[in-house]
Every structure is written in C-alpha cells, then in structure tokens.
Design an enzyme around this catalytic site. Structure first.
Site, mmCIF file in Angstrom:
data_model
loop_
_atom_site.group_PDB
_atom_site.id
_atom_site.type_symbol
_atom_site.label_atom_id
_atom_site.label_comp_id
_atom_site.label_asym_id
_atom_site.label_seq_id
_atom_site.Cartn_x
_atom_site.Cartn_y
_atom_site.Cartn_z
ATOM 1 N N GLY A 30 28.304 88.395 -13.185
ATOM 2 C CA GLY A 30 27.874 89.362 -12.185
ATOM 3 C C GLY A 30 29.016 90.073 -11.480
ATOM 4 O O GLY A 30 30.065 90.342 -12.064
ATOM 5 N N SER A 33 34.235 92.957 -11.175
ATOM 6 C CA SER A 33 33.260 92.683 -12.218
ATOM 7 C C SER A 33 33.613 91.365 -12.890
ATOM 8 O O SER A 33 34.732 91.194 -13.389
ATOM 9 C CB SER A 33 33.248 93.826 -13.236
ATOM 10 O OG SER A 33 32.431 93.494 -14.336
ATOM 11 N N GLY A 73 31.084 99.223 -17.440
ATOM 12 C CA GLY A 73 31.823 99.300 -16.191
ATOM 13 C C GLY A 73 31.743 100.667 -15.543
ATOM 14 O O GLY A 73 31.731 100.791 -14.313
ATOM 15 N N ASP A 74 31.640 101.720 -16.361
ATOM 16 C CA ASP A 74 31.517 103.073 -15.823
ATOM 17 C C ASP A 74 30.165 103.276 -15.152
ATOM 18 O O ASP A 74 30.066 103.927 -14.107
ATOM 19 C CB ASP A 74 31.721 104.099 -16.935
ATOM 20 C CG ASP A 74 33.053 103.917 -17.637
ATOM 21 O OD1 ASP A 74 34.025 103.525 -16.968
ATOM 22 O OD2 ASP A 74 33.116 104.142 -18.856
ATOM 23 N N GLY A 131 31.864 90.027 -15.477
ATOM 24 C CA GLY A 131 31.190 89.943 -16.765
ATOM 25 C C GLY A 131 29.791 89.369 -16.630
ATOM 26 O O GLY A 131 29.006 89.803 -15.778
ATOM 27 N N ALA A 132 29.477 88.375 -17.457
ATOM 28 C CA ALA A 132 28.147 87.777 -17.420
ATOM 29 C C ALA A 132 27.856 87.078 -16.099
ATOM 30 O O ALA A 132 26.697 86.805 -15.777
ATOM 31 C CB ALA A 132 27.995 86.787 -18.579
#
Length: 326
Positions: free
Chosen positions: A241, A236, A267-268, A238-239
């Site tokens: 992608g 991941s 994230g879950d 973040g912004a």
C-alpha cells in the site's frame, strides 16, 4: 468521483518525453523468435501518464516539457489525437523511445521495460523551457514534476522548478529518483512521492542506512525528506500500500487484494490521485484511498496512462486507511 473546481490547469512536466511502445505477448522465449499479439504506440513519460489519468478524471491539464526529433513528433501527434493540450519546448536532440514487453502467458503476468536514456539537452534549451514554464505557471492549479532527466540537465532542476512554482503560489508534486529526488525537497514541494526503493537509495546516498523496507523505517525516511523541505511525503510500498507523512499526521493505506496485470504507469496514476486531492483540498485519508485505488486500476489496464474504471470502482471502497504512529 468529483471533478476539481475550475481554477486553471494542472501542469505536468516531462523533460524526458518518450514514444512508448508496448508489446503484449504470451510465453516469451528470450532465446528465440516471439510473435506479438498486440502493439501499442503512444506518447509517454511519467508526466504524460499523469496528465492522461487526470484528464480522464475530469481535470484540466497542460502537458509541458521537452520534445525533439521523429519520436517527439510522433508523441505530439498522439497527444493531439488524445485531446491533451500541450506546450512542449522544442529541442534539437531526438526524444527517446521506450519498450515494454508484457508477457501474460504465465500467471501472474510479467512486464520487462527497456528505457532509452534520452537526448542531450543544451543550456540554451533549458533556458527556453524555464521561460515557457514561468509563463505557464501563472494561473495553474498545481504542477507535477516527474520522471527521469535527459543528459545535460542538472539534478537540481526539479528543486528549482518546485521553488519557482512555490514563488507563484502553485503547489508542486515531485516524483523522482536518484539525485533529483535527493535535491527535490530543497525546492519545498507540497508532496514528494518516492517508492520504497527510491527512498532507500536517497537515504543511502545521504549516509542514512535505515533502508525503508518496513513501515517504521519508511516513516523515518519520509521524516528525513520532510526535514529537508518537503511538506508531505507519500511512499509507495508496492503490494503493502501507501504511507503518507504530512503536517496533519501520518496514515497508511492498505489494499483489499492484489490486482494482477501490467504495473507500468501505476505510480503515475497514484500521483494523479494525489494531485487531484491536492487541487480539491481532499482530506489526506480519502486522498490516499483514491490514489491507492487508481494505482491498482492502472495495473489492470494494458498500457501506462490508462486505468480500468471498473477496478477503480471495485477497489476504492475497500482500501483501508489507518493512522500511523510517528
């Protein structure tokens, strides 16, 4: 969105169960008295959040892990009220509480998290959990092993849980940080899902200093985890992608726009999307597209474990997935 075929539940493992408390307020005064606009109390922990999202998507789930004390009892009552099946192993120590303070008074909204460490778990209690886990693996579609570990638990346990699942022919998804993340690939899980910072810490601990703040460095970090035993690694960013490095190739998913809100649980939701794609056998590009959209839709929801269905429908077709060179 299609539901997975009926082939048994997805087990989620939450060894550090929590009673999550969320305060929604505005313009927090960190030196004074604040009035809370809304309070949400519910069962939490990363595996519980994953189970909530999967259930909302029509997937059969079973919440497993450890629960004890008044917080554990309150969490069990909340899970029962939500209609989520559970098979939590009882422990003597009290399950933890967590506090999220979501300040929406300034744009963009900000969220501060306060996480208790959790109970001290004995070897006998872990032994009972492992017996329960082995029994529940039979007939399971997949297992999601995620979140922090309480005191007294070996950081190699997630690798062991993934290996036991593999021995039963059950694919495992691991979402962890620190030492559990470093050891997890040794259990040969189907998917390991760190974020960029978690991957950086794992690489640094292994003496690799190519901190993955760029896509290229993240690819190299993901390849390192795959060499250690993970079949696929999804990072991941973040912004920026998602990045997936898999046996079938590597892809990057980019969001059409930034969704503002409460990032707790995003994230879950992403892990839930990856797991659903795993159970369904969805090709990786579409698996990433849905997972990224679910993460964004979770940001738009007020509490972890929920997602905004309207945001999901709006964002999903706009997620751009492109092949990434490896």
């Amino acid at each position: 969105m299609t539901s997975p075929p009926a082939r048994g539940p997805v087990l989620t493992v939450t060894l550090n169960l929590a009673l999550d408390v969320t305060y929604v307020t505005g313009d927090v005064d960190w030196d004074g008295v604040n009035r809370v606009g809304a309070v949400h109390r519910r069962a939490g922990g990363k595996g519980v959040n994953v189970a909530r999202v999967l259930a909302a998507l029509g997937c059969e789930v079973l919440v497993t892990g450890l629960a004890g004390g008044p917080n554990g009892e309150a969490a069990l009552a909340d899970l029962a009220a939500a209609g989520l099946p559970t098979a939590l192993t009882p422990i003597a120590g009290p399950s933890r509480a967590t506090l999220a303070v979501h300040d929406h008074g300034r744009a963009p909204g900000r969220t501060a998290l306060f996480n208790e460490p959790g109970p001290l778990v004995t070897e006998d209690e872990i032994g009972r959990f492992l017996s329960d886990y082995e029994a529940r693996l039979r007939g399971a579609a997949a297992v999601v092993i995620s979140g922090s570990l309480p005191s007294g638990v070996s950081p190699r346990l997630y690798a062991e849980l993934a290996a036991r699942a593999r021995a039963h022919g059950v694919p495992a998804v691991v979402d962890a940080d620190g030492e559990p993340l470093r050891h997890a690939p040794g259990g040969r899980p189907e998917i390991v899902k760190p974020n960029a910072e978690e991957l950086a810490r794992a690489l640094a601990a292994d003496g690799l200093h190519d901190v993955p703040h760029s896509a290229g460095a993240a690819v190299r970090g993901a390849q390192a985890l795959r060499r250690s035993g993970a079949r696929a690694v999804v990072v991941s960013l973040g912004a920026d992608g998602l990045l997936a490095v898999t046996p079938e190739g590597a892809w990057r998913a980019a969001m059409p726009y930034r969704v503002e809100g409460n990032p707790t649980g995003a994230g879950d939701a992403l892990v839930a999307g990856l797991t659903l794609g795993l159970v369904e056998g969805t090709p990786w590009p579409e698996r990433l597209r849905r997972a990224a959209a679910l993460g964004a839709a979770a940001v738009a929801a007020p509490v972890a474990g929920d997602f905004d269905a309207d945001v999901l429908r709006e964002v999903h077709p706009g997620v751009r997935v492109e092949a990434e060179p490896v």
